[in-house]
Design an enzyme around this catalytic site. Structure first.
Site, PDB file in Angstrom:
ATOM      1  N   LYS A 117     -23.982  -0.186  -1.591  1.00 35.90           N
ATOM      2  CA  LYS A 117     -23.603   0.662  -0.186  1.00 35.90           C
ATOM      3  C   LYS A 117     -25.208   0.230   0.747  1.00 35.90           C
ATOM      4  CE  LYS A 117     -20.643   4.780  -1.155  1.00 35.90           C
ATOM      5  NZ  LYS A 117     -19.731   5.682  -1.173  1.00 35.90           N
ATOM      6  N   LYS A 199     -12.305  -4.429  -5.501  1.00 40.04           N
ATOM      7  CA  LYS A 199     -11.290  -2.651  -5.615  1.00 40.04           C
ATOM      8  C   LYS A 199     -11.091  -2.675  -3.964  1.00 40.04           C
ATOM      9  CE  LYS A 199     -13.983   0.424  -4.927  1.00 40.04           C
ATOM     10  NZ  LYS A 199     -15.296   1.864  -4.939  1.00 40.04           N
ATOM     11  N   LYS A 202     -11.105   2.035   1.099  1.00 36.45           N
ATOM     12  CA  LYS A 202     -10.275   2.457   2.365  1.00 36.45           C
ATOM     13  C   LYS A 202     -11.655   1.677   3.571  1.00 36.45           C
ATOM     14  CE  LYS A 202     -11.754   7.231   1.339  1.00 36.45           C
ATOM     15  NZ  LYS A 202     -10.863   8.054   0.371  1.00 36.45           N
TER      16      LYS A 202
HETATM   17  P1  TYM Z   1     -14.382   8.701  -4.505  1.00 41.55           P
HETATM   18  O1  TYM Z   1     -14.608   9.432  -3.048  1.00 41.55           O
HETATM   19  O2  TYM Z   1     -15.135   7.539  -3.644  1.00 41.55           O
HETATM   20  O3  TYM Z   1     -13.278   8.312  -5.364  1.00 41.55           O
HETATM   21  C1  TYM Z   1     -12.446   9.743  -5.712  1.00 41.55           C
HETATM   22  C2  TYM Z   1     -11.806   8.618  -6.820  1.00 41.55           C
HETATM   23  O4  TYM Z   1     -10.932   7.630  -6.686  1.00 41.55           O
HETATM   24  C3  TYM Z   1     -11.693   6.570  -7.705  1.00 41.55           C
HETATM   25  N1  TYM Z   1     -11.404   4.565  -6.979  1.00 41.55           N
HETATM   26  C4  TYM Z   1     -10.597   4.479  -7.763  1.00 41.55           C
HETATM   27  N2  TYM Z   1     -10.106   4.193  -8.773  1.00 41.55           N
HETATM   28  C5  TYM Z   1      -8.961   3.115  -9.470  1.00 41.55           C
HETATM   29  N3  TYM Z   1      -8.632   2.039  -7.996  1.00 41.55           N
HETATM   30  C6  TYM Z   1      -9.742   1.951  -6.717  1.00 41.55           C
HETATM   31  N4  TYM Z   1      -9.604   1.007  -5.956  1.00 41.55           N
HETATM   32  C7  TYM Z   1     -10.558   3.601  -6.649  1.00 41.55           C
HETATM   33  N5  TYM Z   1     -11.521   2.988  -5.449  1.00 41.55           N
HETATM   34  C8  TYM Z   1     -11.605   4.676  -6.227  1.00 41.55           C
HETATM   35  C9  TYM Z   1     -12.674   6.715  -7.978  1.00 41.55           C
HETATM   36  O5  TYM Z   1     -13.438   6.382  -9.144  1.00 41.55           O
HETATM   37  C10 TYM Z   1     -12.836   8.703  -7.843  1.00 41.55           C
HETATM   38  O6  TYM Z   1     -12.767   8.646  -9.686  1.00 41.55           O
HETATM   39  N6  TYM Z   1     -18.507   9.972  -6.269  1.00 41.55           N
HETATM   40  C11 TYM Z   1     -17.623  10.280  -6.447  1.00 41.55           C
HETATM   41  C12 TYM Z   1     -16.889  11.713  -6.207  1.00 41.55           C
HETATM   42  C13 TYM Z   1     -17.771  12.594  -6.963  1.00 41.55           C
HETATM   43  C14 TYM Z   1     -17.442  13.168  -8.217  1.00 41.55           C
HETATM   44  C15 TYM Z   1     -18.164  14.302  -8.818  1.00 41.55           C
HETATM   45  C16 TYM Z   1     -16.355  12.455  -9.196  1.00 41.55           C
HETATM   46  C17 TYM Z   1     -18.800  13.567  -6.507  1.00 41.55           C
HETATM   47  N7  TYM Z   1     -18.951  14.305  -7.577  1.00 41.55           N
HETATM   48  C18 TYM Z   1     -18.382  14.587  -9.719  1.00 41.55           C
HETATM   49  C19 TYM Z   1     -16.965  12.998 -10.462  1.00 41.55           C
HETATM   50  C20 TYM Z   1     -17.494  14.114 -10.431  1.00 41.55           C
HETATM   51  C21 TYM Z   1     -17.103   9.681  -4.767  1.00 41.55           C
HETATM   52  O7  TYM Z   1     -17.085   8.843  -4.548  1.00 41.55           O
HETATM   53  O8  TYM Z   1     -15.661   9.354  -5.400  1.00 41.55           O
END
Ligand code: TYM
Length: 336
Positions: A117, A199, A202
């Site tokens: 990032k 990956k 969005k």
């Molecule tokens: P975020 O908002 O980027 O994504 C949410 C969830 O979607 C999963 N994900 C995917 N899984 C499979 N294939 C993909 N292409 C793909 N893109 C996204 C992510 O692995 C995630 O599980 N830091 C986290 C949010 C967060 C969080 C937490 C998660 C904040 N605090 C505590 C667990 C526990 C995030 O940015 O996810």
């Protein structure tokens, strides 16, 4: 969430940075309702995490409501699980400070998401982006969550949360449960439809690279039709040599329950066009009812706000007890 404390806790979060992708859905959100009976589940729209990249305030506010509606539409039942907005529970940021003081600069520097990032937004490598995994550790540890259902890209962050918990426990005595990342066997990393070694995200500049949870039938069918595959025309699961086809097969496997062997047989000699159409159609069939529920929930703002308010009240009550314990352990004065 029931007050029955014998059940283990589950925590997960998602950023309100736009409509969820098929990757978010398959890798994470779709699995969250499946845990509701076995665990006490706590699910959060993590708006504080979203601020690590620049956000337009009005858009962030709108997307936060939308993300909450998408979670409910995906099957999370507010009578069983807590759903709330992260910034509504101040315990997360309060705990985050304590944890930050128990996290090393070197550990945070090694986080691959930080490196990616900061390379992507060189004009805004802010302190929040750097300490983001500490806030995520606080999200998890504030509820002593045992399981954290996420896609594979979040595994490193959950491992860091374990290291922080372990260090705190070693220094101050047993306080935190050791959380574990719960990663699906298939679909933990759904790939871009245009560059299948990357990956699905969005934030991709090419909208044909991702499917959004709210895409209509025509968009879904079109994007799958244009999905990048390879030139040998054989439907075979081989992630290394055939990442595009394997990605499509993974999606089909998740939504139909058919094994890779069965899928190979089904499309034997049929060519990629037929596979793409079948995948597009099963994705649309799965997403359509979610979209219908989403539209109904989003149009009832009073209901949505009630759910989110109740969720945050319970989340605060639960996590505040743990924070008090942490404050006592680190030596903060507490009046009787
Ligand atoms: P975020 O908002 O980027 O994504 C949410 C969830 O979607 C999963 N994900 C995917 N899984 C499979 N294939 C993909 N292409 C793909 N893109 C996204 C992510 O692995 C995630 O599980 N830091 C986290 C949010 C967060 C969080 C937490 C998660 C904040 N605090 C505590 C667990 C526990 C995030 O940015 O996810």
């Amino acid at each position: 969430m029931e007050s029955n404390n014998t059940k283990q806790k589950v925590f997960s979060g998602i950023q309100p940075t736009g409509t969820f992708t098929l990757g978010n859905y398959i890798g994470a959100v779709r699995n969250w309702p499946l845990l509701q009976d076995e665990y006490d589940c706590i699910y959060s729209v993590v708006d504080q995490h979203a601020l690590t990249v620049r956000q337009d305030p009005a858009t962030l506010r709108k997307r936060t409501y939308e993300a909450a509606a998408m979670l409910l539409a995906s099957g999370i039942d507010p009578d069983k699980s807590l759903v709330f907005i992260q910034s509504h529970n101040p315990v997360h940021s309060q705990l985050s400070w304590i944890l930050a003081c128990n996290t090393q600069f070197g550990e945070l520097s090694r986080m691959t998401q930080f490196k990616d990032k900061s390379a992507k937004h060189p004009d805004n490598v802010n302190g929040g982006l750097f300490t983001y995994p500490v806030l995520m550790a606080a999200d998890i540890l504030a509820y002593n969550a045992h399981q954290v259902p996420v896609g594979v890209d979040q595994k490193q962050h959950v491992e860091l949360a374990r290291n922080i918990a372990q260090r705190f426990n070693a220094n101050y005595g047993e306080t935190f449960v050791m959380p574990e990342a719960l990663i699906p066997k298939v679909g933990a990393k759904i790939m871009s439809l245009q560059e299948p070694t990357k990956k699905m995200s969005k934030s991709d500049e090419n909208p044909n690279a991702f499917i959004l949870l709210l895409d209509d039938e025509a968009a879904i069918m079109r994007k799958f039709k244009r999905a990048v595959t390879d030139s040998d025309g054989v439907v075979k699961y081989d992630v290394e040599n055939k990442p595009g086809v394997s990605n499509l097969m993974g999606i089909y496997n998740v939504f139909t329950g058919k094994s890779f062997e069965e899928i190979e047989k089904e499309f034997d000699g049929a060519g990629y066009g037929v596979l793409k159409e079948a995948v597009g159609s099963c994705v649309y069939q799965t997403l359509k009812p979610v979209q219908d529920r989403y539209n109904a929930i989003l149009s009832d703002k009073a209901y949505l706000e009630k759910v989110l308010k109740e969720g945050s009240e319970k989340a605060i009550a639960y996590s505040q007890r743990l924070l008090n314990k942490v404050y006592r352990k680190v030596g903060f004065v507490q009046f009787k």
